[in-house]
Design an enzyme around this catalytic site. Structure first.
Site, PDB file in Angstrom:
ATOM      1  N   ARG A  77       0.819  -1.214   0.000  1.00 13.16           N
ATOM      2  CA  ARG A  77       0.000   0.000   0.000  1.00 13.16           C
ATOM      3  C   ARG A  77       0.853   1.265   0.000  1.00 13.16           C
ATOM      4  NH1 ARG A  77      -2.781  -3.890   3.143  1.00 13.16           N
ATOM      5  NH2 ARG A  77      -1.494  -3.260   4.893  1.00 13.16           N
TER       6      ARG A  77
ATOM      7  N   GLU B 200       5.438  -9.812  14.750  1.00 11.40           N
ATOM      8  CA  GLU B 200       4.927 -10.321  16.021  1.00 11.40           C
ATOM      9  C   GLU B 200       5.245 -11.818  16.158  1.00 11.40           C
ATOM     10  OE1 GLU B 200       0.911  -9.173  16.516  1.00 11.40           O
ATOM     11  OE2 GLU B 200       0.753 -10.057  18.525  1.00 11.40           O
TER      12      GLU B 200
HETATM   13  P1  AMP Z   1       4.646  -2.280  11.801  1.00 11.87           P
HETATM   14  O1  AMP Z   1       5.880  -2.862  11.186  1.00 11.87           O
HETATM   15  O2  AMP Z   1       4.221  -2.976  13.063  1.00 11.87           O
HETATM   16  O3  AMP Z   1       4.749  -0.781  11.988  1.00 11.87           O
HETATM   17  O4  AMP Z   1       3.442  -2.567  10.790  1.00 11.87           O
HETATM   18  C1  AMP Z   1       3.269  -1.760   9.663  1.00 11.87           C
HETATM   19  C2  AMP Z   1       2.863  -2.548   8.448  1.00 11.87           C
HETATM   20  O5  AMP Z   1       1.868  -3.519   8.733  1.00 11.87           O
HETATM   21  C3  AMP Z   1       2.264  -1.614   7.423  1.00 11.87           C
HETATM   22  O6  AMP Z   1       2.798  -1.940   6.133  1.00 11.87           O
HETATM   23  C4  AMP Z   1       0.778  -1.813   7.525  1.00 11.87           C
HETATM   24  O7  AMP Z   1       0.197  -1.813   6.241  1.00 11.87           O
HETATM   25  C5  AMP Z   1       0.581  -3.150   8.233  1.00 11.87           C
HETATM   26  N1  AMP Z   1      -0.327  -3.074   9.396  1.00 11.87           N
HETATM   27  C6  AMP Z   1       0.014  -3.248  10.702  1.00 11.87           C
HETATM   28  N2  AMP Z   1      -1.047  -3.139  11.532  1.00 11.87           N
HETATM   29  C7  AMP Z   1      -2.108  -2.867  10.736  1.00 11.87           C
HETATM   30  C8  AMP Z   1      -3.519  -2.601  10.990  1.00 11.87           C
HETATM   31  N3  AMP Z   1      -4.038  -2.611  12.232  1.00 11.87           N
HETATM   32  N4  AMP Z   1      -4.309  -2.346   9.927  1.00 11.87           N
HETATM   33  C9  AMP Z   1      -3.791  -2.328   8.672  1.00 11.87           C
HETATM   34  N5  AMP Z   1      -2.508  -2.557   8.367  1.00 11.87           N
HETATM   35  C10 AMP Z   1      -1.658  -2.828   9.382  1.00 11.87           C
END
Ligand code: AMP
Length: 175
Positions: free
Chosen positions: A58, A95
């Site tokens: 995205r 995670e």
């Molecule tokens: P992070 O690495 O934990 O910051 O996760 C970010 C990535 O995971 C991004 O590319 C987001 O598109 C996706 N992502 C994580 N949590 C969500 C959520 N609650 N809703 C949609 N996309 C998420």
């Protein structure tokens, strides 16, 4: 327009307890998409960005729009096995388990001014991996921009603690 209302929330996707912020509904609304892109581009407008670097998948959609608005090129950061030329890569923790981001080895030259873009920042693990890749090739990282922040997960704060300029457009509480 309140951009938050253009984002659809899907509870318990992809697993129980996650509120998935589905930005495809915003992308599908011409006025919302344009407003989001213009507001995300605004803080970087006079900062001579050479390249917008978008994170799969995205981040490509917003990143492409921002690159046009900023008069910059676009570089994709991709999951393993997608880029055809030689790459540099960075592993990062999810995670559960690990993932990897790749970038073409010649996509960003030393001292080019780059803006990192994704749709959403949660824990910041993905964006930190992107930042490390860009540092390794000697890029000057001007900042990072996200449409959605999940502040309870602390990702934007993690990036700011690394002296990154972070801009987010809207935020949702919780996970
Ligand atoms: P992070 O690495 O934990 O910051 O996760 C970010 C990535 O995971 C991004 O590319 C987001 O598109 C996706 N992502 C994580 N949590 C969500 C959520 N609650 N809703 C949609 N996309 C998420």
């Amino acid at each position: 327009m309140d951009l938050k209302t253009a984002i659809r929330t899907i509870p318990d996707y992809p697993k129980p307890g996650i509120m998935f912020r589905d930005v495809t509904t915003l992308f599908g609304d011409a006025a919302a998409f344009e407003q989001a892109a213009r507001q995300m581009a605004a803080p970087w407008q006079s900062l001579s960005i050479d390249l917008v670097v978008g994170i799969e998948a995205r981040g490509f959609i917003l990143g492409g729009a921002l690159a046009l608005l900023l008069g910059a090129g676009f570089v994709p950061l991709r999951k393993p096995g997608k880029l055809p030329f030689e790459t540099v890569s960075e592993d990062y923790e999810l995670e559960y388990g690990m993932d990897t981001l790749h970038m073409h080895v010649d996509a960003v030259r030393a001292r080019q001014r780059v803006l990192l873009v994704d749709d959403l920042i949660a824990t910041g693990g993905t964006a930190m991996a992107g930042m490390h890749l860009l540092k390794r090739v000697g890029a000057e990282i001007v900042g990072a921009g996200f449409l959605v922040d999940l502040p309870d997960l602390g990702g934007a704060e993690r990036l700011r603690a690394e002296k990154m300029q972070v801009h987010t457009l809207l935020s949702f509480e919780g996970h």
